[in-house]
Each structure stands twice: as C-alpha cells, then as structure tokens.
Design an enzyme around this catalytic site. Structure first.
Site, PDB file in Angstrom:
ATOM      1  N   CYS A  89      25.094  18.576  48.902  1.00  0.00           N
ATOM      2  CA  CYS A  89      25.445  18.292  47.500  1.00  0.00           C
ATOM      3  C   CYS A  89      26.969  18.183  47.365  1.00  0.00           C
ATOM      4  O   CYS A  89      27.602  17.432  48.089  1.00  0.00           O
ATOM      5  CB  CYS A  89      24.835  19.370  46.600  1.00  0.00           C
ATOM      6  SG  CYS A  89      24.976  19.041  44.822  1.00  0.00           S
ATOM      7  N   LEU A  90      27.589  18.943  46.449  1.00  0.00           N
ATOM      8  CA  LEU A  90      29.037  18.875  46.284  1.00  0.00           C
ATOM      9  C   LEU A  90      29.762  19.255  47.568  1.00  0.00           C
ATOM     10  O   LEU A  90      30.847  18.748  47.856  1.00  0.00           O
ATOM     11  CB  LEU A  90      29.496  19.813  45.165  1.00  0.00           C
ATOM     12  CG  LEU A  90      28.901  19.627  43.768  1.00  0.00           C
ATOM     13  CD1 LEU A  90      29.597  20.539  42.783  1.00  0.00           C
ATOM     14  CD2 LEU A  90      29.006  18.199  43.306  1.00  0.00           C
TER      15      LEU A  90
END
Length: 563
Positions: free
Chosen positions: A295-296
């Site tokens: 993800c991030l």
C-alpha cells in the site's frame, strides 16, 4: 481555526467541495434540455416497467424482476425479497437508484471529479432510505421479530449501547481483545534489532538450517499496523517466508502523536526505508535485499528505490509492490475525498490536532463500501440482533494508526494531486526520483476488488518502469487479496512477466489473455524470490548480526502496541 472547528460537524468533509460539485452539476443540468428530456424519458420507461411488474404480481402471474441488483449488492438476496409485497419495495428502490445514477452521470460540461462526487453523495443518500434498512419493510427482520417475539430488538439495542459506550470511551470493538499483538496475532518469533524515533526493525527467527543469502525487507503502510502481514500463524505472510528459508525483516512504524506534527514525507523515507536498509547492511554486510512494500509503504519504497537508482545505490536485489500505486491519475474512489478544497480542509484539521485521526480515515474507507461496512452491519447487529464473529483481519482493521500533519499533507499534495512520482518530478535531496532508472526486477500485485488501490491503477507500473515487471492479479480486495494464504478457499490469480524490451498492453488486454490459476499468489512470489536469489544457501544470521551484545526486545516490539 474556523475550519478546524467546523470539521467535527461535517466528519471532515469540506462543505465548499460539496457545494462546488453540486453547483457545477446543477448549473450544467439546468442548461442541458436534451439531458433533461432524456431523464424524463427514462423515468417514464422505468415507471412503465414497474407498473407492468405490479400488474403481473397483482394478477398472480409469475413476474420476473424488472431490474436486478448491481454485482456486489447483497441487500435483497434473501428469498423473501422475491415475493410480494417485498419484491415491490426492492424493485421500486433499485429502479429509483438506477434513475438517480442517470441523473448524476453524463451531464454535459460537468467536470469528471465533480460528477463522481455528486454521484457518490446521491448513492449515499439513497442507501439511507433503502427498504432493507427499514424494519417495517425488511422481511428478514420481520421474520426474526416474529420468531423471537421481539427479542431481536432488545438484543440489538444492547449491541448498540455496547458499541456506543466503546466508541465514546475509545475502546476497541467487541471481540477484538481476543486478537492481541504478541499473543494471538503477530506471534512469529523475532527480535527488535533496530529502533529510532520512527521505526522498529524486526528480524525474525529462522526455522530452516540454511537460508537464502538475500534477506527480505517488508515495508508496510504507516496508515496501518504492520501485523496484517503477520496475523494468525496460518495466514501470516512473514511466517510463510521464514518457513521457506528466507531471512525476513519488517518495519514497524511508530504511531505518531501531536508532537510528531512536523515529520515529513522525506523523514519517512530517510528514517524509515533507508534506516532499515542501513541496519540490515550492518547485520548481513555486502548482501543485496529483496524489498517489498504494501500500500503506501509500496509507494514510498518505489520512490526510495528510484532515488537510490539515481545515486547508483544498488543494494536492492528486487522490488515487490503489493497493492501499491505509483501513478495517481486514476486512484479510485478515494480520490472523491481529495481535491484542493478538501486538502485545505484536511490541512486545517491536521494543523489543529497535529495529525489525521484514525476515526477520520476509517470513516472515509467505510463510506466507499457503505452497503457492506455500514448498513448491512447495522441491520444485522441492531435490527436482527446478531453479532458477527470477530476475525483476526477485522480486529487488525480496528487497530488503526494516526498520520502526522506535515507528512500526510505532502503525500496528498505531491502524489495524489500533483502526481509527482509518475511524472518524474518527485524530488529527493535536490534530484528527481525517476522510476525509469530502477533496474532491479519487480514483482507487482494488484487485487481484483480493490477500492483503495484499483488494480488498473497499480498496473500502470508497466508504463513507468524500464525493467522486468512480473504482475500478479489476485482475487479479493485491498486487504483480503493480499492476506491470501495457500489453502484459502476460492482464491485465484493471473500472472505474467513483461520484459524491459517488450511492448506494453492495456490492463484489459493483459487480463483477457490470461487464464486464472487456482491458489495463492504467495507461492508464485516465493518461487520468483528464489529465482532472483543466489543459488548458494547460507547459515542464518544471528539477531542483530555478529557480535551483537545489546538487549533486544522480542517481536512484535513496542511501537505496534501504541494507542
């Protein structure tokens, strides 16, 4: 100060952003007589279909439904909804929902972003008045009330009181205390081998006599606790890698408070990924690292790898991105909450608090799937009186983290709005971090039902990278598609490698050319890591490296327990 004061009453949504979108839509609809005539025509035809269905039902005929729910809409799947009068409520609602979709879409002149916002708001308002949410119109609730003599409402009220109490006092949801990090989840044995203000670096104990020479570094998103990748023993990705002979390190991010308001995006790169790589280099010198980001964390890892490549730092043996976007031109429904007006409103909120709160982030994610995460839960727990059994993934999802003011503002502005990374304008220490400069092979995973990082957006790494990219499209959503252990029922994935000298194709062409493979993408990734590792296996390194003398805390460490 005025916007920060207003924010709690709007749940963090900018009133100006909603007004701009509504005005854009209303103004263009008002000057589009052709669109209005089309809507009148559609309304007349839908009414005719509905009245025909009503007439057939009144005459006792076997009337097929005049409209089917959208895929993924399970509100009316119970058999009782297929017979009158319940079928009339559901059919009327679905036709109305479809008409409002037509009203808010394809109005000439409306900006695409404003169109998405207006359509989303209309959908949320319609969901509120769905007959499935009304105990007098929902046959499942009425049947449960009849069978229990009304006890379902007493149980539901008790459930609501307990949830409201926990929410008011900041306690976790019911059942989550059965999944405590270090006790039921995050139990893979290991040690904290490095700590600074922002991260703890966990090194996991080997379970094989020899290991692959190149260690694996996992960089999770800082919006979440790392242990989504180390849940229960049977579905822990970290344990799976360790059991297959890999030395695994994992970053555990600090849960920032108001005192961390000035942490920047570059601090997360420098004190996070780079500090972890330096620590690993001290433990296993002169070995390249398989780096994986989720993800991030994957987005940050891609930017870090690009900056490293620009400077000739070749410590990465490979790069794996799990549900991580690098091009934000099509970031999915989360973009509904991100424009210049909304960003200014969020800045005001974070300036006041020093961070973005967990409830604000959770509310945004829940709205994206309000049928599943809000309304169906309210019906089940408060009207039917049923508690859903807590799972490790649900408990982890409730264990959210905060994000510091300056870092999150930079992230949204530089990556979401300005798309600096994909355009080669993301500056690191005065030089652009360009993904095309990365030479390490990539393994990239997208998930079919991802609302946070849509797989077609993740797929765009093909258009940015100038190296071999192996792309896996896995079944499931943003979280469940990644936590997809071997043996999990009904899992599949598609897999193909694009070499650096090959032509690019569209996501649709790519998917159409591949047949799904039953099973977990974990097995394919582990084989890929093995192929890109040295053939010679080595003895597992000691915790903290040779000669380490200091006392080390056991995994999962202390940062993961911060509230």
């Amino acid at each position: 100060m005025s916007e920060a004061t207003l924010a709690p009453f709007t749940r963090g949504v900018s009133p100006a952003a909603l007004m701009l979108a509504s005005f854009d839509w209303l103004l263009h609809l008002a000057v589009a007589p052709g669109k209005r005539m089309e809507l009148v025509d559609k309304a007349a035809r839908k009414n005719a279909r509905f009245l025909s269905h009503v007439a057939a039902t009144a005459l006792g005929q076997d009337a097929p439904p005049c409209i089917e729910p959208l895929p993924g809409d399970h509100r009316f799947r119970a058999q009782a909804w297929g017979s009158p009068p319940w079928s009339l409520w559901s059919q009327g609602f679905l036709l109305t929902q479809q008409w409002w979709h037509n009203v808010t879409r394809e109005v000439p002149g409306v900006s695409p972003h404003h169109e998405e916002v207006v359509s989303f708001v209309a959908r949320q308002l319609l969901d509120i008045v769905s007959p499935s949410n009304n105990p007098a119109l929902n046959p499942e609730v009425l049947e449960r009330t009849r069978d229990s003599g009304g006890a379902n409402f007493l149980t539901g009220f008790s459930n609501w009181l307990e949830d409201a109490s926990r929410l008011a006092t900041g306690r976790p949801p019911v059942g989550s205390d059965a999944f405590v990090p270090g006790r039921e989840v995050a139990v893979t044995p290991g040690k904290v081998v490095f700590r600074n203000h922002l991260i703890e670096l966990l090194q996991y104990a080997p379970t094989t006599e020899t290991v692959r020479a190149e260690p694996v570094l996992i960089v999770p998103a800082w919006i979440m606790k790392y242990y989504i990748l180390d849940l229960s023993p049977h579905n822990s990705l970290i344990r799976y890698l360790v059991e297959h002979g890999h030395t695994v390190f994992c970053v555990s991010w600090r849960n920032p408070g108001a005192e961390d308001r000035d942490l920047t995006l570059d601090d997360y790169r420098r004190l996070g990924v780079m500090a972890a790589l330096d620590a690993i280099d001290a433990i296993v010198p002169d070995r390249k690292v398989h780096a994986a980001g989720y993800c991030l964390g994957g987005t940050l890892l891609a930017a870090t790898a690009a900056a490293m490549a620009t400077r000739g730092d070749d410590r990465l043996a490979s790069l794996t991105l799990l549900a991580a976007q690098t091009d934000f031109t099509e970031p999915g429904e989360l973009a509904l909450f991100i424009d210049h007006s909304e960003l200014h409103f969020l800045d005001s909120m974070m300036w006041n608090r020093g961070y973005l709160s967990t409830d604000q982030m959770a509310g945004a994610f829940q709205l994206l799937r309000s049928n599943d995460l809000v309304w169906s839960r309210l019906v089940r727990e408060y009207l039917m009186g049923e508690r859903a059994a807590m799972t490790d993934l649900m408990a982890w999802n409730a264990d959210a983290t905060r994000m510091p003011y300056k870092m999150h503002s930079e992230y949204l502005r530089r990556l979401y709005i300005d798309n600096e990374l994909a355009s080669g304008r993301f500056m690191v220490e005065g030089r652009p971090a360009v993904i095309q400069n990365i030479r390490a092979p990539m393994f990239v995973v997208g998930t079919e039902a991802d609302h946070v990082a849509p797989w077609r957006s993740v797929f765009k790494i093909h258009y940015l990278a100038d190296t071999d990219v192996t792309f896996a499209l896995a079944s499931g959503g943003h979280n469940a598609g990644i936590v997809s252990e071997p043996g999990h029922r009904n899992r599949h994935y598609r897999l193909a490698t694009k070499h650096a000298n090959e032509m690019c194709v569209s996501p649709e062409e790519w998917a159409a050319a591949l047949e799904p493979t039953a099973g977990s993408w974990w097995t394919a990734w582990e084989r890929w890591l093995t192929r890109h590792s040295s053939e010679t296996r080595v003895k597992p390194p000691g915790f903290g490296g040779a000669g380490a003398r200091r006392r080390m805390d056991d995994a999962p460490g202390t940062y993961v327990l911060q509230r």
